[in-house]
Design an enzyme around this catalytic site. Structure first.
Site, PDB file in Angstrom:
ATOM      1  N   LYS A 187      23.408 -28.914  59.544  1.00  0.00           N
ATOM      2  CA  LYS A 187      24.180 -28.310  60.582  1.00  0.00           C
ATOM      3  C   LYS A 187      25.624 -28.125  59.853  1.00  0.00           C
ATOM      4  O   LYS A 187      26.037 -26.744  59.105  1.00  0.00           O
ATOM      5  CB  LYS A 187      24.537 -28.708  62.053  1.00  0.00           C
ATOM      6  CG  LYS A 187      23.189 -28.544  63.107  1.00  0.00           C
ATOM      7  CD  LYS A 187      23.896 -28.672  64.619  1.00  0.00           C
ATOM      8  CE  LYS A 187      23.283 -28.347  64.851  1.00  0.00           C
ATOM      9  NZ  LYS A 187      21.430 -29.558  65.818  1.00  0.00           N
TER      10      LYS A 187
ATOM     11  N   ASP B 216      19.943 -39.727  62.989  1.00  0.00           N
ATOM     12  CA  ASP B 216      20.394 -38.512  62.742  1.00  0.00           C
ATOM     13  C   ASP B 216      21.363 -37.860  63.567  1.00  0.00           C
ATOM     14  O   ASP B 216      21.804 -37.739  64.084  1.00  0.00           O
ATOM     15  CB  ASP B 216      19.511 -37.556  63.524  1.00  0.00           C
ATOM     16  CG  ASP B 216      19.603 -36.814  63.343  1.00  0.00           C
ATOM     17  OD1 ASP B 216      20.237 -35.375  63.065  1.00  0.00           O
ATOM     18  OD2 ASP B 216      18.316 -35.394  64.713  1.00  0.00           O
TER      19      ASP B 216
ATOM     20  N   PHE C  95      17.503 -35.015  70.293  1.00  0.00           N
ATOM     21  CA  PHE C  95      16.712 -33.759  70.473  1.00  0.00           C
ATOM     22  C   PHE C  95      17.137 -34.067  68.873  1.00  0.00           C
ATOM     23  O   PHE C  95      18.068 -34.675  68.229  1.00  0.00           O
ATOM     24  CB  PHE C  95      17.750 -32.699  70.000  1.00  0.00           C
ATOM     25  CG  PHE C  95      17.757 -31.643  69.317  1.00  0.00           C
ATOM     26  CD1 PHE C  95      16.997 -30.382  70.622  1.00  0.00           C
ATOM     27  CD2 PHE C  95      18.420 -31.296  68.483  1.00  0.00           C
ATOM     28  CE1 PHE C  95      16.433 -29.669  70.409  1.00  0.00           C
ATOM     29  CE2 PHE C  95      17.301 -29.794  68.328  1.00  0.00           C
ATOM     30  CZ  PHE C  95      16.633 -29.030  68.827  1.00  0.00           C
TER      31      PHE C  95
HETATM   32  C1  LIG Z   1      20.570 -29.074  65.747  1.00  0.00           C
HETATM   33  C2  LIG Z   1      19.809 -30.505  65.300  1.00  0.00           C
HETATM   34  C3  LIG Z   1      18.795 -30.451  65.365  1.00  0.00           C
HETATM   35  C4  LIG Z   1      17.623 -28.870  64.389  1.00  0.00           C
HETATM   36  O1  LIG Z   1      18.651 -28.737  63.207  1.00  0.00           O
HETATM   37  P1  LIG Z   1      17.907 -27.449  62.866  1.00  0.00           P
HETATM   38  O2  LIG Z   1      18.618 -27.219  62.322  1.00  0.00           O
HETATM   39  O3  LIG Z   1      18.280 -26.155  64.729  1.00  0.00           O
HETATM   40  O4  LIG Z   1      16.561 -27.630  62.589  1.00  0.00           O
HETATM   41  C5  LIG Z   1      18.157 -32.342  64.547  1.00  0.00           C
HETATM   42  N1  LIG Z   1      19.099 -33.178  65.276  1.00  0.00           N
HETATM   43  C6  LIG Z   1      20.463 -32.481  65.893  1.00  0.00           C
HETATM   44  C7  LIG Z   1      20.847 -34.262  66.491  1.00  0.00           C
HETATM   45  C8  LIG Z   1      20.786 -31.845  66.126  1.00  0.00           C
HETATM   46  O5  LIG Z   1      21.943 -31.355  66.523  1.00  0.00           O
END
Ligand SMILES: *Cc1c(COP(=O)(O)O)cnc(C)c1O
Length: 404
Positions: A252, A223, A138
């Site tokens: 986050k 990420d 994700f």
């Molecule tokens: C939550 C998340 C995102 C997206 O972040 P947003 O602030 O909601 O755009 C991207 N990568 C990972 C691994 C995430 O957990």
């Protein structure tokens, strides 16, 4: 407002993007939140890995209050101190050499992808735009991040999404090596899949990612939007693997609740973006940056990565002692304070039973009950959460001894 009246008001004026829990939260303190009826909950969702230090941490509240009363926004035409200080802390503690600030995780990944592509284009290789990511990953909801995301269902109805993205099976090192070629700009991976259900990357997978990107002059982008900032036991999750990425994305938990995203880049990769190439109005917002500086100072001063290791081990061991072998449960897994219970069945019923008992968590990847508590959660709170989960499982999925 009464529960029904706020739900009616919510549905009347808010786009129906979220199937909300029947709870309106009005206040938080540390690991606790309270709903509009005054009921107290132990918050093991942590606003989706955002409230790293718990709710309303006094040092973050005072940094935000002070900055809001000093300078709230000026645009990126000007330098501001909170952004510089935050970048210094990040680069001084494993966040590579240069930082680009934005406002969310999806934006951080977009910027990282643009940085990689533009870098190669600038070197006279405009065909070197391929991005390889993992199935089940994700990376966010904007169109580029969605193209990177390894969950095809999330793209349905939104096409066409940007091209050039390939997905390989999770933890399949050979498939990853095979997918990377001379036209690959970058490999983009989460060290631990968050939304994908708490799946930990194998050493072999990330070693292969580092090796194959180096061989093909492509970037390795990690990420760490969910798993970074101490949650998995080291400030950066990549430290667990003894490799060094070219780019790391954060968001986050960085500012303990204020919106912020960051791209950490090695000096060479950072040259991909030059004046005029990319930007965002709110990026490096002084209030968000001041909140992040305060958050990182506490994470480093109080060794919260170490706390995440010990409290995470306590949570994992506690859950396993009470629930291993339960017929409804496939596996209990985690790293640091990213912990999930993978259910054969009844995950959603167990989640609701947790909530009824005063514990907040969520279900991701359909079957995984996920816990993302603050990194400074106490041992007592962890014990209490384990007891509440065990009781919720017994209620919603049957007692293990009797049923098993
Ligand atoms: C939550 C998340 C995102 C997206 O972040 P947003 O602030 O909601 O755009 C991207 N990568 C990972 C691994 C995430 O957990």
């Amino acid at each position: 407002m009464t529960p029904t009246s706020w739900q009616d008001a919510d549905q009347a004026v808010i786009v129906y993007t979220y199937a909300r829990y029947p709870l309106m939260l009005v206040r938080g303190q540390g690991t606790k939140v309270w709903d509009s009826d005054g009921r107290e909950y132990l918050d093991f969702l942590g606003g989706l890995a955002v409230t790293t230090l718990g709710h309303c941490h006094p040092e973050v509240v005072s940094a935000v209050t002070e900055q809001a009363g000093t300078l709230m926004h000026v645009s990126n035409f000007f330098g501001t101190m909170p952004g510089i200080e935050l970048a210094q802390i990040l680069t001084g503690n494993g966040g590579l050499d240069k930082i680009f600030f934005c406002n969310s995780g999806a934006e951080a990944n977009e910027a990282a992808i643009k940085m990689a592509r533009k870098y190669h284009a600038r070197k006279g290789r405009p065909d070197k735009y391929g991005i390889v990511t993992a199935e089940g990953s994700f990376h966010g909801r904007t169109l580029g991040a969605l193209a990177a995301t390894g969950k095809p269902a999330l793209r349905e109805g939104f096409g066409p999404t940007p091209g050039g993205f390939k997905h390989v099976p999770w933890n399949d090192a050979q498939a990853l090596r095979d997918a990377v070629d001379e036209n690959t700009a970058a490999v983009l991976l989460e060290p631990v899949l968050g939304e994908g259900g708490i799946q930990i990357a194998s050493q072999e997978f990330l070693t292969a990612a580092r090796e194959v990107t180096t061989e093909h002059d492509a970037f390795l982008i990690l990420d760490e939007i969910q798993c970074g900032l101490g949650r998995t036991g080291t400030l950066f999750a990549y430290e667990n693997y003894g490799i060094k990425p070219d780019i790391v994305t954060l968001a986050k938990g960085l500012a303990n609740g204020l919106p912020i995203g960051a791209v950490c880049a090695a000096a060479e990769a950072a040259t991909g973006l030059q004046p005029g190439d990319h930007g965002t109005t709110f990026g490096a917002n002084p209030v968000s940056c001041a909140a992040a500086v305060a958050t990182l100072k506490v994470i480093l001063r109080d060794d919260l990565p170490g706390q995440a290791r010990s409290r995470g081990a306590q949570l994992l061991t506690g859950l396993r002692e009470k629930l291993d072998g339960h017929p409804a449960i496939k596996e209990i897994r985690g790293r640091g304070l990213m912990v999930g219970i993978d259910f054969h069945s009844h995950a959603k019923e167990v989640l609701q039973a947790c909530r009824d008992r005063g514990l907040l968590a969520n279900v991701t990847a359909d079957t995984v009950l996920r816990f993302l508590p603050p990194l400074n959660v106490s041992a007592g709170d962890v014990d209490q959460a384990v007891d509440l989960v065990a009781a919720a499982v017994a209620e919603a999925a049957g007692s293990s001894r009797a049923a098993g």
